[in-house]
Design a protein around this motif. Structure first.
Motif, PDB file in Angstrom:
ATOM      1  N   PHE A 158      28.927  11.355  55.644  1.00  9.23           N
ATOM      2  CA  PHE A 158      28.642  10.775  54.338  1.00  9.23           C
ATOM      3  C   PHE A 158      27.514  11.508  53.621  1.00  9.23           C
ATOM      4  O   PHE A 158      26.870  12.394  54.184  1.00  9.23           O
ATOM      5  N   GLY A 159      27.286  11.147  52.386  1.00  7.37           N
ATOM      6  CA  GLY A 159      26.182  11.695  51.604  1.00  7.37           C
ATOM      7  C   GLY A 159      25.157  10.608  51.350  1.00  7.37           C
ATOM      8  O   GLY A 159      25.470   9.417  51.394  1.00  7.37           O
ATOM      9  N   VAL A 160      23.927  11.025  51.106  1.00 11.25           N
ATOM     10  CA  VAL A 160      22.827  10.070  50.872  1.00 11.25           C
ATOM     11  C   VAL A 160      22.040  10.530  49.654  1.00 11.25           C
ATOM     12  O   VAL A 160      21.784  11.727  49.504  1.00 11.25           O
ATOM     13  N   LEU A 161      21.667   9.577  48.816  1.00  7.54           N
ATOM     14  CA  LEU A 161      20.798   9.914  47.681  1.00  7.54           C
ATOM     15  C   LEU A 161      19.366   9.584  48.075  1.00  7.54           C
ATOM     16  O   LEU A 161      19.053   8.433  48.388  1.00  7.54           O
ATOM     17  N   LEU A 162      18.519  10.612  48.077  1.00  9.46           N
ATOM     18  CA  LEU A 162      17.119  10.384  48.447  1.00  9.46           C
ATOM     19  C   LEU A 162      16.340   9.863  47.241  1.00  9.46           C
ATOM     20  O   LEU A 162      16.824   9.926  46.106  1.00  9.46           O
ATOM     21  N   ALA A 163      15.135   9.361  47.509  1.00  5.33           N
ATOM     22  CA  ALA A 163      14.353   8.777  46.401  1.00  5.33           C
ATOM     23  C   ALA A 163      13.529   9.840  45.676  1.00  5.33           C
ATOM     24  O   ALA A 163      13.079   9.621  44.562  1.00  5.33           O
ATOM     25  N   ASP A 164      13.338  10.996  46.329  1.00  7.69           N
ATOM     26  CA  ASP A 164      12.515  12.053  45.718  1.00  7.69           C
ATOM     27  C   ASP A 164      13.204  12.661  44.514  1.00  7.69           C
ATOM     28  O   ASP A 164      14.425  12.604  44.392  1.00  7.69           O
ATOM     29  N   ARG A 165      12.400  13.247  43.656  1.00  7.33           N
ATOM     30  CA  ARG A 165      12.941  13.896  42.451  1.00  7.33           C
ATOM     31  C   ARG A 165      12.480  15.358  42.474  1.00  7.33           C
ATOM     32  O   ARG A 165      11.548  15.751  41.752  1.00  7.33           O
ATOM     33  N   PRO A 166      13.127  16.173  43.304  1.00  7.11           N
ATOM     34  CA  PRO A 166      12.658  17.557  43.416  1.00  7.11           C
ATOM     35  C   PRO A 166      12.873  18.363  42.137  1.00  7.11           C
ATOM     36  O   PRO A 166      13.814  18.129  41.383  1.00  7.11           O
ATOM     37  N   THR A 167      11.991  19.335  41.957  1.00  6.45           N
ATOM     38  CA  THR A 167      12.076  20.198  40.782  1.00  6.45           C
ATOM     39  C   THR A 167      13.220  21.190  40.944  1.00  6.45           C
ATOM     40  O   THR A 167      13.459  21.719  42.025  1.00  6.45           O
ATOM     41  N   GLY A 168      13.912  21.433  39.834  1.00  9.17           N
ATOM     42  CA  GLY A 168      14.960  22.446  39.818  1.00  9.17           C
ATOM     43  C   GLY A 168      14.775  23.298  38.581  1.00  9.17           C
ATOM     44  O   GLY A 168      13.747  23.195  37.896  1.00  9.17           O
ATOM     45  N   ILE A 169      15.791  24.074  38.276  1.00  7.44           N
ATOM     46  CA  ILE A 169      15.682  24.971  37.127  1.00  7.44           C
ATOM     47  C   ILE A 169      17.023  24.997  36.386  1.00  7.44           C
ATOM     48  O   ILE A 169      18.080  25.009  37.019  1.00  7.44           O
ATOM     49  N   THR A 170      16.984  24.954  35.066  1.00  5.06           N
ATOM     50  CA  THR A 170      18.230  24.964  34.286  1.00  5.06           C
ATOM     51  C   THR A 170      18.736  26.404  34.165  1.00  5.06           C
ATOM     52  O   THR A 170      18.014  27.344  34.490  1.00  5.06           O
ATOM     53  N   LYS A 171      19.984  26.540  33.661  1.00  2.24           N
ATOM     54  CA  LYS A 171      20.530  27.901  33.472  1.00  2.24           C
ATOM     55  C   LYS A 171      19.650  28.690  32.511  1.00  2.24           C
ATOM     56  O   LYS A 171      19.521  29.901  32.606  1.00  2.24           O
ATOM     57  N   GLY A 172      19.041  27.968  31.568  1.00  2.61           N
ATOM     58  CA  GLY A 172      18.168  28.622  30.593  1.00  2.61           C
ATOM     59  C   GLY A 172      16.776  28.912  31.133  1.00  2.61           C
ATOM     60  O   GLY A 172      15.917  29.409  30.414  1.00  2.61           O
ATOM     61  N   GLY A 173      16.530  28.588  32.418  1.00  3.13           N
ATOM     62  CA  GLY A 173      15.250  28.918  33.039  1.00  3.13           C
ATOM     63  C   GLY A 173      14.178  27.861  32.871  1.00  3.13           C
ATOM     64  O   GLY A 173      13.020  28.108  33.198  1.00  3.13           O
ATOM     65  N   ARG A 174      14.565  26.674  32.365  1.00  2.00           N
ATOM     66  CA  ARG A 174      13.552  25.618  32.194  1.00  2.00           C
ATOM     67  C   ARG A 174      13.448  24.760  33.455  1.00  2.00           C
ATOM     68  O   ARG A 174      14.458  24.483  34.103  1.00  2.00           O
ATOM     69  N   ARG A 175      12.244  24.342  33.768  1.00  2.68           N
ATOM     70  CA  ARG A 175      12.063  23.472  34.941  1.00  2.68           C
ATOM     71  C   ARG A 175      12.546  22.069  34.616  1.00  2.68           C
ATOM     72  O   ARG A 175      12.401  21.617  33.485  1.00  2.68           O
ATOM     73  N   ARG A 176      13.135  21.411  35.600  1.00  2.53           N
ATOM     74  CA  ARG A 176      13.584  20.029  35.393  1.00  2.53           C
ATOM     75  C   ARG A 176      13.569  19.279  36.721  1.00  2.53           C
ATOM     76  O   ARG A 176      13.676  19.888  37.786  1.00  2.53           O
TER      77      ARG A 176
END
Ligand code: XMP
Length: 313
Positions: free
Chosen positions: A235-253
Motif C-alpha cells: 500500500f501507499g501512505v501519505l506522510l504529514a511532512d511537507r517536503p520541499t520540491g521544485i517546479t518545472k520552472g525552477g521555483r521551490r514549492r
C-alpha cells in the motif's frame, strides 16, 4: 485439524436457521473475508429476513463500495450502502494524534452501526468474529467481541437482541477455504488484509477528504503495480511532512510525501520489507509523481515489524 468446509457450511446454515427462526437479522459487511463469509451463511440460513448493510466511511479504497455491492449482487444478496462519510470526516476534524484518530474512528463506527442496527428492527446481529479475535479480546487487546456493549445495546435489557457468530471457531486460512466453498470470488477469498480504520491508518496528520483522496490514489498505484506478488500487504501512505520540491520552472514549492509499504508476513505479527525490484520501484515512483502532482517525495519503507508496525497509526 483440517476443517471439512462443506460440512461446516451445512452445520452453520442449519444453526443460523434454528437460532434466528422467523425473526430478522442484520449483517454489517465490510468486504473483508470474515464478514463476507458470515453474510453468505446468514443469507443461506435466513434469506430475505437478513438485511445486509455496508457502511461507507469514506476511508475505503478506490471503488470498493461498488465492487463489494456488485460481487454480492451476483450471489443474489442485496447490500444497502449506508453513506456515513460526513460523520467520519467530522469526527476526524483537527485530530493528528494516532490514538485519538483511532478512537474517533471507533466511536463513530459504533455510533453509526448502532443507529443502523436499531433502525433495522433486527433481532439478531451476525458477526464475523474469528478464533483469534476471541483470544485477543480475552487478553484485552481487542474490544471487538463485546460488540453489543460497543453499540449501546444491553443484551440483558429484555430487548431480546442476540449476536450470532458462525465462524468463531475458525482461523483465517479456514475462513478463506469456506469463502471459496460458498462461491465467493478470489477478490474476497484471497483479499489482502485491510485495517478497520481503512485509509485513515495510512494518512499521517489530519484526515480530510482531500488527503484521503491522495492516499487512495497511492494505494491504488501500489496495489496495481504489485499485483501477483507474494507480498502479504502492499500500500501507499501519505506522510504529514511537507517536503520541499521544485517546479518545472525552477521555483521551490512544498508538496506531499508518499511512502510505499510492501511487507512479507505470515500472520501480521512479524513482518519484513518485501524485496521489490528496482524497476518496479521506479515504475511506482513514476506513476505516483505523474498521477498525484502534489507529491515531491516518494520513499520506500525498509523497516521490519518489530520495531515498526505494518500500518502507520
Ligand atoms: P500493525 O499495523 O499493527 O497491523 O502491524 C497488523 C495487521 O492488522 C491490520 N490492522 C488492523 N486491522 N483493525 C483491523 O481490522 C485495525 O484497527 C487494524 N490496524 C491494523 C494491519 O493491516 C495488519 O494486517
Amino acid at each position: 485439524m483440517r476443517v471439512d468446509c462443506k460440512a461446516f457450511v451445512r452445520e452453520q446454515v442449519e444453526e443460523i436457521r434454528r437460532v434466528v427462526g422467523e425473526a430478522t437479522a442484520i449483517s454489517a459487511l465490510s468486504g473483508g473475508v470474515d464478514s463476507s463469509v458470515v453474510t453468505v451463511l446468514g443469507h443461506l440460513g435466513t434469506g430475505k429476513r437478513m438485511k445486509v448493510i455496508f457502511i461507507d466511511d469514506g476511508l475505503m479504497r478506490q471503488d470498493e463500495p461498488r465492487q463489494v455491492k456488485s460481487i454480492f449482487a451476483k450471489l443474489g444478496i442485496k447490500v444497502q450502502v449506508l453513506d456515513a462519510k460526513k460523520r467520519f470526516f467530522d469526527a476526524f476534524q483537527g485530530l493528528t494524534d494516532p490514538e485519538e484518530k483511532r478512537k474517533a474512528f471507533r466511536d463513530t463506527f459504533y455510533r453509526v452501526f448502532g443507529d443502523a442496527v436499531r433502525a433495522s428492527g433486527a433481532r439478531f446481529l451476525l458477526q464475523g468474529t474469528i478464533a483469534p479475535d476471541i483470544i485477543e479480546t480475552k487478553k484485552g487487546v481487542k474490544t471487538q467481541h463485546n460488540v453489543l456493549e460497543q453499540i449501546g445495546i444491553d443484551p440483558t435489557s429484555g430487548y431480546g437482541f442476540g449476536v450470532v457468530e458462525p465462524i468463531k471457531t475458525l482461523y483465517k486460512p479456514d475462513v478463506r477455504r469456506v469463502a471459496k466453498v460458498l462461491g465467493l470470488p478470489p477478490a474476497i477469498s484471497q483479499r489482502m488484509p485491510f485495517p478497520g480504520p481503512g485509509l485513515s491508518a495510512r494518512c499521517m496528520g489530519e484526515v480530510t477528504p482531500e488527503r484521503i483522496a491522495i492516499v487512495r490514489k497511492a494505494c491504488l498505484i501500489v496495489e496495481q503495480e504489485m499485483k501477483g506478488s507474494r507480498a502479504f500487504q502492499t500500500f501507499g501512505v501519505l506522510l504529514a511532512d511537507r517536503p520541499t520540491g521544485i517546479t518545472k520552472g525552477g521555483r521551490r514549492r512544498e508538496g506531499d510525501a508518499i511512502a510505499i509499504r510492501c511487507v512479507d508476513s505470515e500472520k501480521a505479527v512479524l513482518a519484513t520489507p518485501t524485496k521489490v525490484s528496482w524497476a518496479k520501484l521506479m515504475r511506482m515512483r513514476d506513476r505516483i509523481l505523474k498521477e498525484i502532482p502534489t507529491v515531491t517525495k516518494v520513499l520506500y519503507d525498509l523497516t521490519p515489524k518489530p520495531p515498526s508496525t505494518i500500518e502507520y497509526i
